[in-house]
Structure formats: structure tokens, C-alpha cells
Design a protein around this motif. Structure first.
Motif, short mmCIF file in Angstrom:
data_model
loop_
_atom_site.label_atom_id
_atom_site.label_comp_id
_atom_site.label_asym_id
_atom_site.label_seq_id
_atom_site.Cartn_x
_atom_site.Cartn_y
_atom_site.Cartn_z
N ASP A 1 50.34 20.73 21.79
CA ASP A 1 49.78 20.13 23.01
C ASP A 1 49.26 21.22 23.94
O ASP A 1 49.68 21.34 25.09
CB ASP A 1 50.84 19.27 23.71
N ALA B 1 47.07 20.33 18.56
CA ALA B 1 47.66 19.00 18.75
C ALA B 1 49.17 19.06 18.69
O ALA B 1 49.87 18.44 19.52
CB ALA B 1 47.12 18.04 17.69
N GLU B 2 49.71 19.81 17.73
CA GLU B 2 51.17 19.90 17.59
C GLU B 2 51.82 20.52 18.81
O GLU B 2 52.89 20.10 19.26
CB GLU B 2 51.52 20.70 16.34
N GLU C 1 38.19 19.72 19.85
CA GLU C 1 37.72 18.34 19.89
C GLU C 1 36.22 18.23 19.63
O GLU C 1 35.65 17.15 19.69
CB GLU C 1 38.06 17.71 21.23
N GLN D 1 42.77 22.84 14.96
CA GLN D 1 42.91 21.50 15.54
C GLN D 1 44.35 21.00 15.41
O GLN D 1 44.92 20.43 16.35
CB GLN D 1 41.96 20.53 14.83
N LYS D 2 44.94 21.23 14.26
CA LYS D 2 46.31 20.78 14.01
C LYS D 2 47.30 21.48 14.93
O LYS D 2 48.17 20.82 15.54
CB LYS D 2 46.68 21.03 12.55
#
Length: 203
Positions: A98, A95-96, A23, A91-92
Motif C-alpha cells: 500500500d 499493492a501489497e 496504475e 505493481q504487485k
């Protein structure tokens, strides 16, 4: 190339770090000073050894962080050969999946060098004083990969389920104030992908 974790310097203090998470926030060792235990895990996005344990590692982290274990994951891979290890892909993935832990980018690879990390995954578990308590495998399970046998190394146990048995045993003992479990078996995984001219003699 298959590597085994080096398992050096038990009792040595955790090296400091200051790295961006996915982030964009800088995270340092001192941010987690209140946690009675700290697990620093060197992982990456592409490695089949990491992907093999990743879901169970996430579940382990969710289970043990309320007990007092702070988990921090770091990716140090130079992404030239594996673009999926770059920061946007970090980052991806976070996020995917969590991620319940910070996922930090060690672009200079200085933190990997300070920790003597050699493979992905490579695990370093520290006690309340941030002294190295456990440096070994998550468990004995390994992915099915196409590689010739390595002379002097046992065959990969691809028949075993991923349970996190070894790491759970170590975390339970640490949080209970007990001595570190023995023996500590090394983690196995892909070699960290070093920048040109950056790779250490042991890398």
C-alpha cells in the motif's frame, strides 16, 4: 555489487521526468510543483538494502507527506537478472505494501542517468525551487548480507535499527527553512542493474 551514492551537484535543479506509475498513469516533475519539498528515491523490488528500510520508508512517507514532503519512488533496474524487478512485480509490491507514494517505472533508464543514480536505494531531496538539498543515506542501518569487506569502506552497521534518522533530520531542516545538515553520509546499496550498453562509466 555494493555501491555508494555519488552525492553530486548540490544546488542543481531536479531533472524532469515523465514515467508511468504502477496504475499506468504518466507522472512528471511538474505534477508536484505545489509541494514545498520533493524526495526522489531510486528503489527496486529485490534489493536487500531496499527491503531492509522499506517498511520504515513507507512509514516516514506517511508521516512527512502531510507536512509538505512529496515522495516519489522510481525503479530503473533492467530485470533480466532479477525478474522480480519488472513492471508487473512493481505493481504487485506497491499493492501489497500500500505504497503512499507513486512508484514509477524508468524502463529506458534515462531518468536514472539524469539523476546520477547509482545504487538502490539512492535518495535525492529537493527544496521548493527543486534544487538538490540532500543526497545521502536514509540512516546508518544496513542489512545482514554475505559479502567480503570492501577495502576502504567501513563495515556495514547491521546492529543498528532502521529509524530514517538521517532523512528525518534533512526533511525537518528543509521544511523549517534551515540549511542542509552536514555531513551528508552516502547511501549504500546494490548497483542499479543497467541494460546492456546502457551502463554509465560511473555505474
Amino acid at each position: 555489487m555494493l555501491r555508494l551514492s555519488r552525492q553530486l551537484d548540490y544546488g542543481k535543479p531536479a531533472p524532469d521526468f515523465c514515467l508511468p506509475d504502477v496504475e499506468g498513469h504518466l507522472r512528471s516533475l511538474g505534477d508536484y510543483a505545489e509541494s514545498p519539498a520533493l524526495l526522489v528515491a531510486f528503489i527496486c523490488n529485490h534489493c536487500p538494502f531496499v527491503l531492509h528500510v522499506l517498511d520504515e520508508f513507507i512509514a516516514f512517507s506517511r508521516e512527512y507527506q502531510p507536512k509538505g514532503l512529496q515522495v516519489v519512488a522510481i525503479s530503473s533496474n533492467w530485470p533480466d537478472d532479477f525478474p522480480e524487478d519488472d513492471y508487473p512485480h512493481m505493481q504487485k509490491l506497491a499493492a501489497e505494501k500500500d505504497f503512499p507514494f507513486p512508484y514509477l517505472h524508468d524502463e529506458t533508464q534515462d531518468v536514472a542517468l539524469a539523476y546520477n543514480a547509482i545504487c538502490t536505494p539512492d535518495f535525492f531531496l529537493y527544496d521548493r525551487e527543486r534544487l538538490l538539498y540532500y543526497a545521502g543515506q536514509f540512516d546508518a542501518s544496513r542489512p545482514q548480507i554475505n559479502r567480503p569487506p570492501v577495502p576502504g569502506l567501513p563495515p556495514l552497521r547491521t546492529d543498528l535499527p532502521v529509524t530514517g534518522e538521517d532523512m528525518r533530520r534533512a526533511a525537518d531542516a528543509l521544511l523549517a527553512g534551515d540549511a542542509a545538515p552536514q555531513p551528508q553520509h552516502p547511501s549504500a546499496g546494490c548497483s542499479i542493474k543497467w541494460r546492456p550498453g546502457k551502463d554509465p562509466s560511473w555505474g
